[in-house]
Design an enzyme around this catalytic site. Structure first.
Site, PDB file in Angstrom:
ATOM      1  N   CYS A 147       0.840  -1.204   0.000  1.00 50.35           N
ATOM      2  CA  CYS A 147       0.000   0.000   0.000  1.00 50.35           C
ATOM      3  C   CYS A 147       0.873   1.251   0.000  1.00 50.35           C
ATOM      4  CB  CYS A 147      -0.925  -0.009   1.212  1.00 50.35           C
ATOM      5  SG  CYS A 147      -1.940   1.475   1.343  1.00 50.35           S
ATOM      6  N   CYS A 150      -0.370   4.143   2.172  1.00 46.97           N
ATOM      7  CA  CYS A 150      -0.094   3.956   3.603  1.00 46.97           C
ATOM      8  C   CYS A 150       1.382   4.196   3.920  1.00 46.97           C
ATOM      9  CB  CYS A 150      -0.439   2.529   4.040  1.00 46.97           C
ATOM     10  SG  CYS A 150      -1.957   1.876   3.361  1.00 46.97           S
ATOM     11  N   ASP A 151       2.264   3.637   3.114  1.00 45.70           N
ATOM     12  CA  ASP A 151       3.670   3.569   3.510  1.00 45.70           C
ATOM     13  C   ASP A 151       4.614   4.480   2.722  1.00 45.70           C
ATOM     14  OD1 ASP A 151       2.900   1.632   5.333  1.00 45.70           O
ATOM     15  OD2 ASP A 151       3.172  -0.001   3.908  1.00 45.70           O
TER      16      ASP A 151
END
Ligand code: NAP
Length: 321
Positions: A147, A150-151
């Site tokens: 993701c 997200c990261d």
């Protein structure tokens, strides 16, 4: 594990019938449980084989509102679980092996018990496909991510690798160029599957470099990822890329095998919703990544969980005998 409640005689007894059963315990499932329990609907969450869902496999979460300094993924999920339990949700860590949605009350069979419910919320999520190479599991959350939203921000000024040639891979690669020094897209064919507009955007971005007809062969590192070996399928030549992270974007598989033949799924297996969170079976609702292949965020899953719970409460008010 069985759900136990205290009977009037104070003797534990197994409770098998609930107003609502929620299958899955990620942000969608726990949020739905918080809402149905607060609405005084007897709620059982059956957590499945990864209680907490995908966030249990991540480290820092910086984009879930309410945590100024970010929060550790597992910590967030444990807090959601405790919140649901405090409000009265029964949670069991068991796996559903069969469902029967033909008649109400619906029947849900786990490894150890059969339960009944007047309404069901499916919140089983979707699992990112793995490439299945050496180092992928070892460096999961240590440079291997599924993701970018997200990261990505944790990889500032680094060289990164994205695996895949679809819309997700292009979207992730473009997003990552905001932070990364460079992004290597590794795709197994010589043509992208992504839509024309996403392809054009990726081709125009001078931080993105394409490695055609290539697959990741091995992910190497010390504490974290630092090298990726790729293999050209046409020439059989191996190349080593110095990179601090690998983003795998080769698609997701919705966790819907259990429901095939009982509720309507699209050709990729995602649950088709009719009206808000309703599935094709009256009384069965769905929330989160199990129907949403576009946003796939913890906060959107939580939002869908809230919507499904409100829909269930209304449904039970109108239909419960
Ligand atoms: P996808 O369209 O199925 O693409 C998966 C990509 O990964 C393909 O390029 C595929 O290669 C490759 N791949 C699959 N298995 C692989 C393996 N084992 N090893 C190496 N490569 C592998 O999945 P997606 O990109 O996640 O998109 C899913 C759906 O969401 C699509 O309908 C997409 O259009 C949509 N979506 C839209 C947007 C947007 O519009 N902004 C953004 C994200 C997703 P091949 O091409 O060779 O099969």
């Amino acid at each position: 594990m069985q759900a136990e409640v205290r009977a009037e005689s104070n003797k534990p007894e197994t409770k098998r019938k609930f107003d609502v059963i929620i299958i899955g315990a990620g942000p969608a499932g726990y949020t739905a449980a918080i809402y149905t329990s607060r609405a005084k609907r007897e709620t059982l969450v059956i957590s499945g084989n990864l209680p907490g869902g995908q966030l249990m496999l991540t480290t820092d979460v910086e984009n879930y509102p309410g945590f100024a300094e970010g929060i550790f993924g597992p910590e967030l999920m444990i807090a959601m679980r405790k919140q649901a339990e405090r409000i009265g949700t029964t949670i069991i860590d068991d796996e559903v092996v069969n469902v029967d949605f033909r008649h109400r009350p619906f029947k849900i069979l786990t490894y150890s018990e059969e339960y009944e419910a007047d309404a069901v919320i499916i919140a089983t999520g979707a699992s990112p496909r793995k490439i299945g190479v050496k180092g992928e599991q070892e460096f999961s959350a240590k440079g291997v991510s599924y993701c970018a939203t997200c990261d990505g921000p944790f990889f500032k000024n680094q060289d990164l690798v994205v695996a895949g040639g679809g819309d997700s891979a292009m979207e992730e690669a473009i997003f990552l160029t905001k932070f990364a020094k460079s992004v290597h897209v590794v795709h197994r064919r010589d043509k992208l599957r992504a839509s024309k507009i996403m392809q054009d955007r990726a081709f125009e971005n001078n931080k993105i470099q394409f490695h055609w007809n290539s697959v990741i062969d091995e992910i190497k590192g010390n504490q974290k990822v630092n090298q990726i070996t790729i293999n050209n399928l046409k020439t059989n030549q191996k190349e080593t890329l110095e990179a601090g992270g690998v983003f795998v974007a080769i698609g997701h598989d919705p966790n819907t095998k259990l429901f095939k033949g009982q509720i309507e799924l699209d050709d990729q297996g995602y649950i088709i919703l009719k009206n808000s969170t309703k599935t094709s079976v009256e009384g069965v609702f769905a929330a989160g990544d199990v129907h949403d292949h576009l946003y796939r965020q913890a906060v959107t899953a939580a939002g869908f969980g809230c919507m499904a719970a409100i829909d269930v409460d209304k449904y039970l008010s109108e239909n419960k005998k």
